[in-house]
Design an enzyme around this catalytic site. Structure first.
Site, PDB file in Angstrom:
ATOM      1  N   ASP A   8       0.869  -1.172   0.000  1.00  0.00           N
ATOM      2  CA  ASP A   8       0.000   0.000   0.000  1.00  0.00           C
ATOM      3  C   ASP A   8       0.912   1.231   0.000  1.00  0.00           C
ATOM      4  O   ASP A   8       2.101   1.123   0.328  1.00  0.00           O
ATOM      5  CB  ASP A   8      -0.874  -0.052   1.256  1.00  0.00           C
ATOM      6  CG  ASP A   8      -1.770   1.156   1.381  1.00  0.00           C
ATOM      7  OD1 ASP A   8      -2.304   1.629   0.355  1.00  0.00           O
ATOM      8  OD2 ASP A   8      -1.945   1.629   2.528  1.00  0.00           O
ATOM      9  N   ASP A  10       0.001   5.074   1.145  1.00  0.00           N
ATOM     10  CA  ASP A  10      -0.146   5.920   2.342  1.00  0.00           C
ATOM     11  C   ASP A  10      -0.210   5.067   3.614  1.00  0.00           C
ATOM     12  O   ASP A  10      -1.068   4.197   3.745  1.00  0.00           O
ATOM     13  CB  ASP A  10      -1.397   6.795   2.213  1.00  0.00           C
ATOM     14  CG  ASP A  10      -1.341   7.682   0.967  1.00  0.00           C
ATOM     15  OD1 ASP A  10      -0.225   8.019   0.518  1.00  0.00           O
ATOM     16  OD2 ASP A  10      -2.412   8.024   0.440  1.00  0.00           O
TER      17      ASP A  10
HETATM   18 MG   LIG Z   1      -2.919   3.028   3.678  1.00  0.00          MG
END
Ligand SMILES: [Mg+2]
Ligand SMILES: [Zn+2]
Length: 166
Positions: A8, A10
């Site tokens: 992922d 962020d």
């Molecule tokens: Mg995230």
């Protein structure tokens, strides 16, 4: 077929402040990311980032802001003599319009697996939300949820021990 680690963005790659990361100035790379990606690649893994960027649909920032952040990440990784293999993001948000690529949908994983000839059984997703884990599992890939902004180096070592270094 290849093995891969999906990340992922962020909260994993860069600091997750609890809302959107809208500009390159706010894009702060988390501790251990350079070392982790370098280690994974040295051990034969493809490394791909899969990210929801619904702030684009909401008009909070643009595709070119996301590209700028990506360039900052690539510059940073080059100082470790490493790089990502690919980056996929969904620019949509269900409040604006529905799509098939926003996690927990699995379309971006399926695309990445087809393009890079990835075996889902030898691959893992590291994310900081339930929808990261769910979207990976929807594509037949094991998902690992960590706390936002953790150092993932130790987890990467465990992944290498589990799937071998061939
Ligand atoms: Mg995230
Ligand atoms: Zn989408």
């Amino acid at each position: 077929m290849r093995k891969a680690v999906f990340l992922d963005r962020d909260g994993i790659i860069n600091f997750e402040p609890g809302n959107y990361t809208c500009s390159v100035e706010k894009f702060i790379i988390n501790e251990g990311i350079g070392e982790s990606i370098k280690l994974l690649k040295e051990n034969g893994f493809i490394v791909i980032v899969i990210s929801n960027q619904g702030g684009i649909a909401k008009g909070l920032y643009s595709v070119s802001d996301v590209t700028e952040m990506q360039n900052k990440l690539e510059d940073y990784l080059s100082t470790f003599n490493t790089s990502l293999d690919d980056f996929y993001f969904c620019p949509h948000h269900e409040e604006i319009s529905k799509c098939l690529c926003r996690k927990p949908e699995s379309l971006l994983f399926e695309k990445a697996m087809a393009v890079h000839n990835i075996d889902p059984n030898l691959s893992v997703m590291i994310g900081d939300s339930d929808r990261d884990v769910l979207s990976a599992e929807n594509a037949g890939i094991k998902g690992i949820k960590v706390l936002p902004n953790s150092n993932i180096y130790q987890i990467c070592k465990e992944i290498i021990n589990k799937f071998g270094n061939g």
